[in-house]
Scaffold this motif. Structure first.
Motif, PDB file in Angstrom:
ATOM      1  N   ALA A 391      -0.520 -13.217 -13.540  1.00  0.00           N
ATOM      2  CA  ALA A 391      -1.276 -12.723 -12.392  1.00  0.00           C
ATOM      3  C   ALA A 391      -2.254 -11.623 -12.777  1.00  0.00           C
ATOM      4  CB  ALA A 391      -0.318 -12.199 -11.329  1.00  0.00           C
ATOM      5  N   ALA A 392      -3.336 -11.542 -12.020  1.00  0.00           N
ATOM      6  CA  ALA A 392      -4.345 -10.507 -12.249  1.00  0.00           C
ATOM      7  C   ALA A 392      -3.865  -9.151 -11.746  1.00  0.00           C
ATOM      8  CB  ALA A 392      -5.643 -10.889 -11.549  1.00  0.00           C
ATOM      9  N   ARG A 393      -3.013  -9.165 -10.739  1.00  0.00           N
ATOM     10  CA  ARG A 393      -2.520  -7.924 -10.147  1.00  0.00           C
ATOM     11  C   ARG A 393      -0.993  -7.852 -10.270  1.00  0.00           C
ATOM     12  NH1 ARG A 393      -6.698  -9.811  -7.167  1.00  0.00           N
ATOM     13  NH2 ARG A 393      -8.374  -8.328  -6.721  1.00  0.00           N
ATOM     14  N   LYS A 394      -0.483  -6.649 -10.151  1.00  0.00           N
ATOM     15  CA  LYS A 394       0.964  -6.457 -10.245  1.00  0.00           C
ATOM     16  C   LYS A 394       1.493  -5.633  -9.070  1.00  0.00           C
ATOM     17  CE  LYS A 394       0.788  -8.335 -14.395  1.00  0.00           C
ATOM     18  NZ  LYS A 394       1.226  -9.722 -14.634  1.00  0.00           N
ATOM     19  N   THR A 395       0.718  -5.599  -7.981  1.00  0.00           N
ATOM     20  CA  THR A 395       1.102  -4.798  -6.817  1.00  0.00           C
ATOM     21  C   THR A 395       0.935  -5.613  -5.543  1.00  0.00           C
ATOM     22  OG1 THR A 395       0.381  -2.751  -7.896  1.00  0.00           O
ATOM     23  CG2 THR A 395       0.663  -2.676  -5.509  1.00  0.00           C
ATOM     24  N   VAL A 396       1.908  -5.496  -4.642  1.00  0.00           N
ATOM     25  CA  VAL A 396       1.791  -6.104  -3.317  1.00  0.00           C
ATOM     26  C   VAL A 396       1.849  -4.996  -2.274  1.00  0.00           C
ATOM     27  CG1 VAL A 396       2.728  -8.354  -3.920  1.00  0.00           C
ATOM     28  CG2 VAL A 396       4.295  -6.518  -3.276  1.00  0.00           C
ATOM     29  N   LEU A 397       1.266  -5.270  -1.104  1.00  0.00           N
ATOM     30  CA  LEU A 397       1.259  -4.279  -0.031  1.00  0.00           C
ATOM     31  C   LEU A 397       1.632  -4.962   1.271  1.00  0.00           C
ATOM     32  CD1 LEU A 397      -1.200  -1.394   0.513  1.00  0.00           C
ATOM     33  CD2 LEU A 397      -0.687  -2.910   2.435  1.00  0.00           C
ATOM     34  N   PHE A 402       9.868  -3.835   4.551  1.00  0.00           N
ATOM     35  CA  PHE A 402       9.837  -4.392   3.195  1.00  0.00           C
ATOM     36  C   PHE A 402      11.244  -4.723   2.719  1.00  0.00           C
ATOM     37  CE2 PHE A 402       9.715  -4.217  -1.449  1.00  0.00           C
ATOM     38  CZ  PHE A 402       8.701  -5.130  -1.674  1.00  0.00           C
ATOM     39  N   PRO A 403      11.690  -5.972   2.946  1.00  0.00           N
ATOM     40  CA  PRO A 403      13.026  -6.377   2.500  1.00  0.00           C
ATOM     41  C   PRO A 403      13.042  -6.989   1.100  1.00  0.00           C
ATOM     42  CG  PRO A 403      12.119  -8.042   3.947  1.00  0.00           C
ATOM     43  CD  PRO A 403      11.080  -6.966   3.839  1.00  0.00           C
ATOM     44  N   ALA A 417       4.471  -0.221   1.363  1.00  0.00           N
ATOM     45  CA  ALA A 417       4.869  -0.840   2.622  1.00  0.00           C
ATOM     46  C   ALA A 417       4.889   0.194   3.729  1.00  0.00           C
ATOM     47  CB  ALA A 417       6.247  -1.487   2.487  1.00  0.00           C
ATOM     48  N   ALA A 418       4.819  -0.295   4.967  1.00  0.00           N
ATOM     49  CA  ALA A 418       4.842   0.611   6.111  1.00  0.00           C
ATOM     50  C   ALA A 418       6.235   1.172   6.365  1.00  0.00           C
ATOM     51  CB  ALA A 418       4.337  -0.112   7.355  1.00  0.00           C
ATOM     52  N   PHE A 419       7.258   0.318   6.215  1.00  0.00           N
ATOM     53  CA  PHE A 419       8.629   0.730   6.510  1.00  0.00           C
ATOM     54  C   PHE A 419       9.590   0.178   5.468  1.00  0.00           C
ATOM     55  CE2 PHE A 419       6.500  -0.369  10.601  1.00  0.00           C
ATOM     56  CZ  PHE A 419       6.301   0.917  11.077  1.00  0.00           C
ATOM     57  N   ALA A 420      10.743   0.814   5.338  1.00  0.00           N
ATOM     58  CA  ALA A 420      11.803   0.294   4.482  1.00  0.00           C
ATOM     59  C   ALA A 420      12.378  -0.982   5.094  1.00  0.00           C
ATOM     60  CB  ALA A 420      12.906   1.337   4.313  1.00  0.00           C
ATOM     61  N   GLY A 421      13.128  -1.741   4.301  1.00  0.00           N
ATOM     62  CA  GLY A 421      13.620  -3.045   4.733  1.00  0.00           C
ATOM     63  C   GLY A 421      14.528  -3.023   5.931  1.00  0.00           C
ATOM     64  N   CYS A 422      15.355  -1.991   6.068  1.00  0.00           N
ATOM     65  CA  CYS A 422      16.308  -1.930   7.177  1.00  0.00           C
ATOM     66  C   CYS A 422      15.790  -1.119   8.352  1.00  0.00           C
ATOM     67  CB  CYS A 422      17.633  -1.335   6.696  1.00  0.00           C
ATOM     68  SG  CYS A 422      18.543  -2.413   5.577  1.00  0.00           S
ATOM     69  N   SER A 423      14.546  -0.666   8.276  1.00  0.00           N
ATOM     70  CA  SER A 423      13.986   0.159   9.345  1.00  0.00           C
ATOM     71  C   SER A 423      13.897  -0.621  10.645  1.00  0.00           C
ATOM     72  CB  SER A 423      12.594   0.660   8.950  1.00  0.00           C
ATOM     73  OG  SER A 423      11.977   1.342  10.025  1.00  0.00           O
ATOM     74  N   ALA A 424      14.136   0.087  11.747  1.00  0.00           N
ATOM     75  CA  ALA A 424      13.986  -0.522  13.066  1.00  0.00           C
ATOM     76  C   ALA A 424      12.626  -0.192  13.674  1.00  0.00           C
ATOM     77  CB  ALA A 424      15.086  -0.021  14.003  1.00  0.00           C
ATOM     78  N   GLU A 425      11.804   0.540  12.911  1.00  0.00           N
ATOM     79  CA  GLU A 425      10.508   0.971  13.424  1.00  0.00           C
ATOM     80  C   GLU A 425       9.518  -0.186  13.503  1.00  0.00           C
ATOM     81  OE1 GLU A 425      10.122   4.190  14.454  1.00  0.00           O
ATOM     82  OE2 GLU A 425      12.237   4.322  13.940  1.00  0.00           O
ATOM     83  N   SER A 429       2.456   5.474  12.117  1.00  0.00           N
ATOM     84  CA  SER A 429       1.581   6.601  12.411  1.00  0.00           C
ATOM     85  C   SER A 429       0.181   6.341  11.864  1.00  0.00           C
ATOM     86  CB  SER A 429       2.141   7.874  11.776  1.00  0.00           C
ATOM     87  OG  SER A 429       2.097   7.763  10.363  1.00  0.00           O
ATOM     88  N   PHE A 430      -0.764   7.128  12.331  1.00  0.00           N
ATOM     89  CA  PHE A 430      -2.137   7.044  11.817  1.00  0.00           C
ATOM     90  C   PHE A 430      -2.148   7.285  10.312  1.00  0.00           C
ATOM     91  CE2 PHE A 430      -5.883   9.413  10.425  1.00  0.00           C
ATOM     92  CZ  PHE A 430      -6.893   8.494  10.703  1.00  0.00           C
ATOM     93  N   GLU A 431      -1.325   8.253   9.868  1.00  0.00           N
ATOM     94  CA  GLU A 431      -1.290   8.581   8.441  1.00  0.00           C
ATOM     95  C   GLU A 431      -0.809   7.401   7.608  1.00  0.00           C
ATOM     96  OE1 GLU A 431      -1.355  12.229  10.774  1.00  0.00           O
ATOM     97  OE2 GLU A 431      -0.036  10.474  10.860  1.00  0.00           O
ATOM     98  N   THR A 432       0.204   6.681   8.106  1.00  0.00           N
ATOM     99  CA  THR A 432       0.721   5.522   7.378  1.00  0.00           C
ATOM    100  C   THR A 432      -0.327   4.421   7.283  1.00  0.00           C
ATOM    101  OG1 THR A 432       3.004   5.997   8.021  1.00  0.00           O
ATOM    102  CG2 THR A 432       2.522   3.745   7.350  1.00  0.00           C
ATOM    103  N   VAL A 433      -0.971   4.116   8.410  1.00  0.00           N
ATOM    104  CA  VAL A 433      -2.013   3.085   8.420  1.00  0.00           C
ATOM    105  C   VAL A 433      -3.153   3.470   7.492  1.00  0.00           C
ATOM    106  CG1 VAL A 433      -3.753   1.932   9.850  1.00  0.00           C
ATOM    107  CG2 VAL A 433      -1.437   2.284  10.737  1.00  0.00           C
ATOM    108  N   SER A 434      -3.580   4.723   7.577  1.00  0.00           N
ATOM    109  CA  SER A 434      -4.701   5.191   6.753  1.00  0.00           C
ATOM    110  C   SER A 434      -4.368   5.111   5.273  1.00  0.00           C
ATOM    111  CB  SER A 434      -5.049   6.633   7.140  1.00  0.00           C
ATOM    112  OG  SER A 434      -6.076   7.134   6.327  1.00  0.00           O
ATOM    113  N   PHE A 435      -3.153   5.526   4.911  1.00  0.00           N
ATOM    114  CA  PHE A 435      -2.742   5.486   3.504  1.00  0.00           C
ATOM    115  C   PHE A 435      -2.757   4.056   2.972  1.00  0.00           C
ATOM    116  CE2 PHE A 435       0.471   4.705   0.305  1.00  0.00           C
ATOM    117  CZ  PHE A 435       0.195   5.678  -0.646  1.00  0.00           C
ATOM    118  N   LEU A 436      -2.173   3.139   3.722  1.00  0.00           N
ATOM    119  CA  LEU A 436      -2.080   1.749   3.269  1.00  0.00           C
ATOM    120  C   LEU A 436      -3.460   1.104   3.185  1.00  0.00           C
ATOM    121  CD1 LEU A 436       1.129   0.623   5.191  1.00  0.00           C
ATOM    122  CD2 LEU A 436       0.925   1.149   2.754  1.00  0.00           C
TER     123      LEU A 436
END
Length: 509
Positions: A391-397, A402-403, A417-425, A429-436
């Motif tokens: 593969a050309a890349r080695k990162t997924v988003l 994220f399970p 990822a936005a949340f951990a695998g077991c998160s119920a969220e 937040s704006f910060e999370t969206v902006s970062f990703l």
């Protein structure tokens, strides 16, 4: 979790009167042969499909149940009375074994068949099991009592003003509990993970908690203090502002300051609250320091931190709270073990061994079926590795939960990822969206990934927040919502993992 435990208690109560007669009724209705059927109960789809493949032709003569067959995922599942009856009477029970399966212990304890074989997937994996992790940019899950707002490092400009109403209510001092032995179990728990002995922790907290105030009542702008000699004093208070305290440990605290309006009341003139938060929130407890002279005259705030908890909290509850918060939190197991083909090979072998012990007459059949299936798993495992190697890349988003940590770790991939695998969220937040979104731009990712389900709004919002706004939204199936209908339509564990491989190839291209 308490709601789930209460539900299980009710279900068990209903089942107690059913178990004794249930087996006889089934024998009478279905005949003697049915009572001799091998009975296997699995919680989730991957387990079910593995068992079915190992059984092969024998699956038709086996009573095989998948409990989570209606689309509800592992994290929100609660067994019904019928589910509990099935588990109680089965020969083999297969479950994941993480926090979501906290109900299992009480069900097995009351099982009708005391010889039931039990396979806990996490236990089978042992040291190979992973814990939930929070990676850069990931939004931490919200917890009760605004724990998520507790901070020990922050920028000074992030601190917000707060009103006295944040601390409204009746509060009791923790100091008497530190003196009388009530908190000894908490100190012992701290010693297991900390750098001091239990006695040293006890001494440390006795010094920090020390105060002659037993109770504090806050209503509106009024604070009333009750002292250990029975004296009661009070005054209205006005907000003065906050002060950022820098501790010797390198951490910080926002100290919220209030001044008595009636300086002749006998109530402390200058008081400051600290509850590890920097914005309006309802705390579980607070630290309070005071002086009758000035805020600068408050003595040794780093080593003196009288602490108050809700007045209706029992000593036992306070101790349990400290056991959970006075030392490092226990890490939660990552339950999504089935999303690793390497894990699957180990788990299939364990299930095959159990079936061979339960049904020795068909031992060779189960062994051969398991070996053939493991070969297929190995082949697909190799296909994943080849795809990643080329593969050309080695990162997924992922703009979602994220399970897939087991899967990316198997092949040396990085992820955001936005949340951990077991998160119920579900709301980021704006910060999370902006970062990703910035990460998508920075890495030049062609795709933003999501998991199965109908709501991909967050993923789409991340795409629209990138510079190009043209990334594909692709779905990887974590098999947490696979239904009986999907099974009837031909869905298998291998088919889903093959589809996921196709998605992964496109995401890494």
């Amino acid at each position: 979790m308490m709601k789930k435990i209460f539900t299980i208690f009710l279900a068990l109560t209903m089942v107690v009167g059913l178990l004794a007669g249930c087996g006889k009724k089934n024998d009478a209705e279905t005949g003697e042969a049915d009572s001799d059927k091998l009975k296997v109960v699995t919680t989730i789809f991957p387990e079910y499909d593995w068992v079915k493949d190992i059984l092969g032709d024998k699956a038709e003569s086996t009573d095989l149940t998948m409990l989570l067959n209606s689309g509800v995922d592992l994290h929100s599942y609660q067994p019904t009375a019928d589910d509990i009856v099935k588990i109680s009477d089965c020969d083999l029970f297969v479950y994941v074994g993480g926090e979501s399966d906290g109900w299992v212990e009480s069900v097995l304890k009351n099982a009708d068949n005391k010889n039931v074989k039990v396979i806990n997937l996490l236990n089978v994996l042992g040291d190979s099991a992973k814990t939930e992790e929070t990676v850069e940019g990931m939004q931490e899950a919200e917890h009760a009592h605004d724990h998520s707002k507790e901070v020990s490092t922050f920028e000074d400009h992030e601190v917000q003003d707060r009103s006295l109403s944040d601390w409204a209510g009746s509060w009791q001092s923790a100091y008497p509990f530190a003196l009388d032995g009530t908190l000894d179990d908490a100190f012992a728990a701290m010693a297991e993970e900390g750098e001091m002995t239990a006695d040293e922790y006890k001494t440390y907290y006795q010094k920090g908690y020390k105060t002659d105030i037993t109770n504090i009542d806050i209503e509106g702008d009024h604070i009333a203090f009750t002292y250990e000699d029975g004296k009661k004093v009070g005054s209205d208070y006005k907000y003065i502002g906050y002060y950022v305290q820098n501790w010797s440990t390198g951490t910080k605290a926002a100290m919220y300051r209030f001044e008595a309006i009636d300086r002749t009341s006998g109530a402390p003139v200058c008081i400051e609250f600290n509850d590890h938060m920097i914005e309006s929130a309802a705390p579980e407890h607070f630290h309070i320091r005071m002086s009758n002279e000035s805020f600068d005259a408050i003595v040794d705030p780093e080593n003196s931190w009288p602490t108050f908890f809700p007045a209706d909290m029992t000593g036992e509850e306070l101790c349990e709270h400290m056991e959970g918060h006075g030392h490092a939190h226990e890490e939660e197991a990552d339950e999504h073990v089935w999303l690793s083909l390497k894990n699957a090979k180990t788990l299939v072998a364990a299930i095959a061994d159990a079936l061979q012990e339960l049904d020795p007459d068909n031992k060779s059949t189960y062994a051969a079926n398991a070996a053939a299936y493991i070969e297929k798993l190995s082949a697909l495992d190799g296909a994943y590795q080849s795809a990643v190697d080329g593969a050309a890349r080695k990162t997924v988003l992922f703009g979602d939960r994220f399970p897939f940590r087991y899967l990316v770790d198997d092949y040396g991939l990085s992820y955001y990822a936005a949340f951990a695998g077991c998160s119920a969220e579900s709301e980021a937040s704006f910060e999370t969206v902006s970062f990703l979104a910035k990460k998508v731009d920075e890495l030049g990712l062609p795709c933003v990934l999501t998991i199965e389900g109908k709501n991909h709004k967050l993923t789409e919002t991340i795409v629209q927040s990138t510079a190009a706004k043209n990334q594909k939204v692709l779905t990887m199936d974590s098999m947490q919502s696979t239904t009986a209908k999907d099974v009837a339509n031909g869905t298998t564990y291998l088919s889903v993992m093959e589809q996921n491989l196709g998605v992964l190839k496109e995401a890494l291209d």
